[in-house]
Design an enzyme around this catalytic site. Structure first.
Site, PDB file in Angstrom:
ATOM      1  N   GLY A 216       0.815  -1.199   0.000  1.00 14.00           N
ATOM      2  CA  GLY A 216       0.000   0.000   0.000  1.00 14.00           C
ATOM      3  C   GLY A 216       0.857   1.261   0.000  1.00 14.00           C
ATOM      4  CB  SER A 217       0.126   4.645   1.245  1.00 15.21           C
ATOM      5  OG  SER A 217      -1.146   4.648   0.641  1.00 15.21           O
ATOM      6  CB  THR A 218       4.303   1.543   3.646  1.00 12.24           C
ATOM      7  OG1 THR A 218       4.013   0.300   3.019  1.00 12.24           O
ATOM      8  CG2 THR A 218       3.430   1.725   4.866  1.00 12.24           C
ATOM      9  CG  PHE A 219       6.082   0.339  -2.738  1.00  9.93           C
ATOM     10  CD1 PHE A 219       7.035  -0.616  -2.423  1.00  9.93           C
ATOM     11  CD2 PHE A 219       6.121   0.919  -4.016  1.00  9.93           C
ATOM     12  CE1 PHE A 219       7.989  -0.996  -3.350  1.00  9.93           C
ATOM     13  CE2 PHE A 219       7.071   0.532  -4.940  1.00  9.93           C
ATOM     14  CZ  PHE A 219       8.010  -0.433  -4.608  1.00  9.93           C
ATOM     15  CE  LYS A 220       0.547   6.500  -2.254  1.00  4.75           C
ATOM     16  NZ  LYS A 220      -0.652   6.954  -1.536  1.00  4.75           N
TER      17      LYS A 220
END
Lengths: 484, 465
Positions: A216-220
């Site tokens: 999810g957004s942690t990969f940003k």
């Protein structure tokens, strides 16, 4: 009659010779082969014939060895807080073999290792009882407890690292299991094991190492690192020239943000603060699949990691442009283990240097002499020190004023990133709540942590990285900071 | 101790009786066995076993009595036979006692500590040994009982058919409340006596009155009769008693003795052909035999393991012993479970005494057989020759069949290792076997009586002036 008598004598001699040859064949030539048969209980009998060495955390053993009442096995493995430590130690059962550290370091724990040859020979003369050596881990008991207590009744996992060395400080998985419940070979042990195997919540799955989730957004954070490393933007405060919504390439489907947030042309810093899908989707698309894979690989994706317990490979896949754009925000076929995301946070916190994660500090002989010690090793440099410091500013901004405010620790600089990963058909299932973060003191960062919580709450809107996962990450970080 | 005086060039020689050699060897045999016993106790409990004194004194007494009786009644006997039997028996007792101590075997149903019982049977065996030596002044007396022996051995062989099978094989005569007996062990000796007596009389007829067909001498029909009877009998044993070992033993014994008696190689060819035909045809319809063969061919296959793990466990026990073994009392041969102290006792030897100990044990058997063959060679009468070779080759075949079975060289059969394995019938019968061999060897090695002095000898000498 003497001629046939001599021939019969020869014949009898031949019979004895055949027996002697056969004996040499099975006892010498085939011995190793026979000893390795899975039917052969002797390996297991030997494993528990002597007091087994211990797995040590912070100077205290988390395991033990008790006299067993089985006629087959003299000793039985015991654990203190087995459920809490199971993701680290693994199990060692009289009936069901062993796994993780109990298996990998079995020869040290049983005392049969070649490197213990000298000790064994010595104790033969001193008449000392044979005993196994110890495995000293890098774990932090307080951090582990904070992680395990934080997960409590939820499903999920926590991995915490020391960014400067790669030492694993916490490795929790929930729901867990108590390895003591099937360490023996009684009917009860057998029943307990079968119940655990059939449990649909998979308590024996080590979620921190062996389960991959969409990050999810942690990969940003990884996508932002890719943007900086490839010079897509000169500064984290430069507008990203990105539309809202962002139209996915080769597709009519627009990529939108969650809620109404200021993402049009947002700077990298602002985009991470609000977790803009449009901005990071566009970055991933602009860089292309190859460059995204390259950066992800530098963070440790796409290969198994041995700590020495094996962690599954996290996956940033080769894919078509629309899927690549989605993977850039941690969706599509993008998969990561909690350990992998902790590595991402630790690389950023350690000024761009990724250290190889490890959990065995040293192996000890039964007399506590050190046999081998693991030295910290650099795995790769996913980003330059300057870019890493810029990314730190962005992540600290997230905790200061963005989605991760729940991870704030008074007096300590904390950087982090939330994530709410959709999964299931048409995102029908409850999302995974993620949080990755690090804490920083004057002497650098002592801890980086990744937390994932699976569909914890009944209310879908409540599930968010900031709400569910951040408090656990905070507790783990505090535990490490306080124990320093 | 007569002094041989001849007028030939050979001087006077005191014929050695070798009794003192035997005594020395016996001291070693008893010492090794007692040491093994102590070793087991030290390894398992960390202390010398409580029964050590009783065991040591018992074994010393038995060996001593045996020796004194041999000294008195068979002074020229072979000096190796008694010490070898004593050593094997003593080691066997230590091994049985060791398996009695196994907590894993104690857990099994039907477990009983049998070492003291075995010691008692050993005493009975030695008593029989003494009785044979004292009562049987000359082995040729046995010749008188040729046909009685035939009847007795037939009865002994057929008897188990009327009793319930024990673990799949009808080799036991069980009298409830009294005990059980394995008549096959005694039949082995008695049938050797019958063969010797019969073949001694018929050897010329069998050897000479034959037709030559394609280079082979074929016997006449009427001479063939008894042979076919024995062949049929061993097949019947196989079918009705499902006892592969005994049937192999009898047929092998008969072929060997027939060959020695007639000196005709054709008998061996004939015998092997007949046994091959018999074995193959029985194996084709007897599931018990088929299972054994299957377990021998692939002891670790799924189908085999579903039926029996014994051979696999036995092989793994041998494998784990390696070159020097784990040491007495420190192995895991009790994993074999059933029959660990009888049919499979060699696996304990292999695991705990290693390749070295196992080879030593096998060579000890080899040595007994060698002394037996030597006795046969030295014997002066055909009956003695036949009986000695019969008894020693029976021992050789039995050792081969049992050891080969547990080591996976040939299919497993239900026989016990002479002297070492637990089992009263076996130990008693084998002591009797050794006694007969000692009796024959005494006769064979006894110096020939001095020739009657010729009254003319002095007179005919040339007197030189």
């Amino acid at each position: 009659m003497n001629k046939p008598l001599r021939r019969i004598a020869l014949f009898c001699g031949f019979l004895v010779l055949a027996l002697l040859l056969r004996d040499n064949w099975i006892q010498y030539v085939k011995a190793d082969d026979l000893n390795g048969k899975s039917l052969n209980l002797r390996t297991r009998i030997e494993r528990y014939a002597h007091e087994r060495g211990n797995i040590i955390v912070d100077g205290n053993p988390v395991t033990g060895s008790a006299v067993s009442d089985s006629t087959y096995f003299k000793y039985k493995r015991t654990w203190k807080d087995g459920a809490m430590w199971a993701p680290v130690t693994g199990y060692a059962s009289q009936n069901y073999d062993a796994n993780q550290l109990e298996k990998i370091n079995d020869d040290i724990l049983t005392g049969n290792s070649d490197s213990l040859f000298f000790d064994r020979t010595l104790s033969m003369f001193t008449g000392e009882k044979k005993k196994g050596g110890n495995v000293v881990t890098t774990l932090n008991a307080d951090a582990q407890k904070a992680a395990f207590d934080g997960l409590k009744d939820k499903k999920g996992a926590v991995a915490a690292l020391d960014p400067k060395t790669g030492k694993i400080l916490a490795l929790a998985s929930s729901p867990s299991y108590d390895p003591s419940s099937f360490a023996g070979n009684t009917k009860t042990d057998e029943k307990n094991y079968q119940v655990l195997l059939k449990d649909k919540d998979k308590p024996m799955l080590n979620r921190a190492l062996r389960e991959t989730y969409p990050p999810g957004s942690t990969f940003k954070v990884v996508t932002a690192a890719a943007a900086l490393e490839n010079g897509l933007y000169n500064s984290i405060d430069e507008p990203t020239r990105s539309p809202n919504p962002f139209k996915l390439p080769q597709s009519s489907k627009p990529l939108e943000n969650e809620g109404t947030i200021p993402c049009t042309n947002a700077t990298l810093k602002v985009a991470l603060q609000w977790s803009c899908n449009t901005v990071f989707g566009k970055i991933s698309d602009d860089l292309g699949n190859a460059k995204m894979i390259e950066e992800a690989d530098k963070f440790g994706f796409n290969k198994e990691i041995f700590t020495p317990v094996r962690a599954d490979a996290s996956v940033y896949p080769k894919d078509i442009p629309p899927q690549n754009a989605m993977a850039g925000i941690g969706q599509a076929s993008n998969r990561a283990t909690p350990l992998q995301m902790a590595m991402v946070a630790s690389a950023v916190a350690n000024d761009g240097k990724l250290m190889k994660p490890y959990m065995v500090d040293q192996l000890q002989a039964p007399n506590l002499d050190s046999i081998s010690k693991t030295e910290p090793k650099e795995l790769s440099r996913p980003l330059s020190a300057a870019n890493a410091q810029n990314l730190q500013k962005m992540m600290e901004n997230v905790v200061a004023v963005g989605t991760g405010t729940k991870a704030q620790i008074p007096g300590v600089t904390v950087g982090g990133k939330t994530g709410t990963a959709q999964h299931g058909l048409n995102n029908s299932e409850k999302p995974y709540a993620w949080f990755i973060s690090y804490a920083k003191t004057d002497s650098g960062s002592p801890v980086a942590v990744a937390v994932v919580v699976e569909d914890g709450s009944a209310n879908r809107d409540d599930i968010s990285g900031g709400g569910l996962a951040a408090p656990i990450a905070k507790a783990v970080m505090q535990a490490v900071l306080n124990s320093k | 101790m007569s002094v041989v005086t001849n007028t030939t060039t050979i001087g006077a020689i005191e014929a050695p009786s070798r009794r003192n050699t035997e005594l020395m060897l016996l001291v070693f045999a008893v010492a090794i066995a007692v040491f093994a016993y102590a070793n087991v106790g030290l390894a398992i409990n960390g202390t010398l076993p409580a029964g050590m004194l009783g065991y040591g004194v018992g074994l010393t007494l038995l060996a001593g009595v045996g020796h004194l009786v041999v000294r008195k009644f068979a002074p020229y006997a072979d000096p190796l036979l008694l010490p070898l039997a004593t050593l094997l028996n003593g080691i066997g007792l230590a091994l049985i006692w060791r398996l009695d101590q196994s907590p894993r075997l104690k857990e099994r149903d039907n477990f009983a500590a049998v070492a003291s019982k075995q010691l008692m049977w050993t005493a009975v065996g030695v008593a029989l040994f003494v009785a044979v030596l004292m009562l049987l002044k000359d082995h040729r007396i046995l010749q008188r009982y040729t046909y009685i022996s035939m009847v007795v051995s037939l009865v002994l062989l057929i008897l188990p058919v009327f009793f319930p099978p024990v673990y799949g094989a009808r080799i036991w005569v069980t009298i409830p409340g009294v005990g059980s007996l394995q008549p096959g062990e005694f039949a082995k000796i008695i049938i050797a006596i019958f063969f010797s007596g019969y073949l001694m009389v018929k050897r010329d007829a069998l050897a000479l009155a034959s037709r030559r067909v394609m280079g082979l001498y074929l016997p006449r029909g009427r001479d063939l009769g008894p042979i076919l009877v024995i062949w049929a009998l061993s097949i019947l044993i196989l079918v009705f008693e499902t006892d592969l070992g005994t049937s192999l033993l009898f047929f092998g014994l008969f072929v060997v003795m027939l060959y020695v008696a007639t000196e005709r190689t054709s008998w061996i060819v004939f015998g092997l052909l007949m046994s091959a035909v018999g074995a193959v045809s029985v194996a084709s319809f007897e599931p018990h035999v088929q299972q054994r063969v299957q377990a021998w061919l692939d002891p670790f296959s799924k189908t085999t393991l579903a039926q029996t793990e014994q051979i696999a466990q036995s092989l793994m026990a041998f494998g784990s012993g390696g070159t020097l073994g784990t040491g007495l009392g420190q192995g895991n041969s009790d994993l074999i479970g059933f029959a660990a102290n009888s049919d499979f006792i060699l696996a304990t030897v292999g695991e705990e005494l290693g390749l070295a100990g196992m080879m030593a044990i096998l060579l000890m058997y080899g040595l007994i057989v060698e002394r037996g063959v030597r006795t046969a060679l030295a014997a002066r009468d055909p009956f003695g020759k036949l009986l000695a070779i019969g008894l020693s080759s029976a021992l050789a075949i039995q050792v081969f069949v049992v050891a080969g079975g547990v080591m996976g060289l040939i299919p497993l059969t239900g026989m016990t290792m002479p002297f070492i394995a637990q089992g009263g019938s076996s130990v008693v019968a084998n002591w009797a076997l050794i006694a007969i061999l000692i009796r024959i060897s005494d006769t064979a090695r006894r110096p020939a009586p001095a020739p009657a002095p010729s009254p003319d000898a002095e007179m005919t000498q040339v007197v030189r002036p």
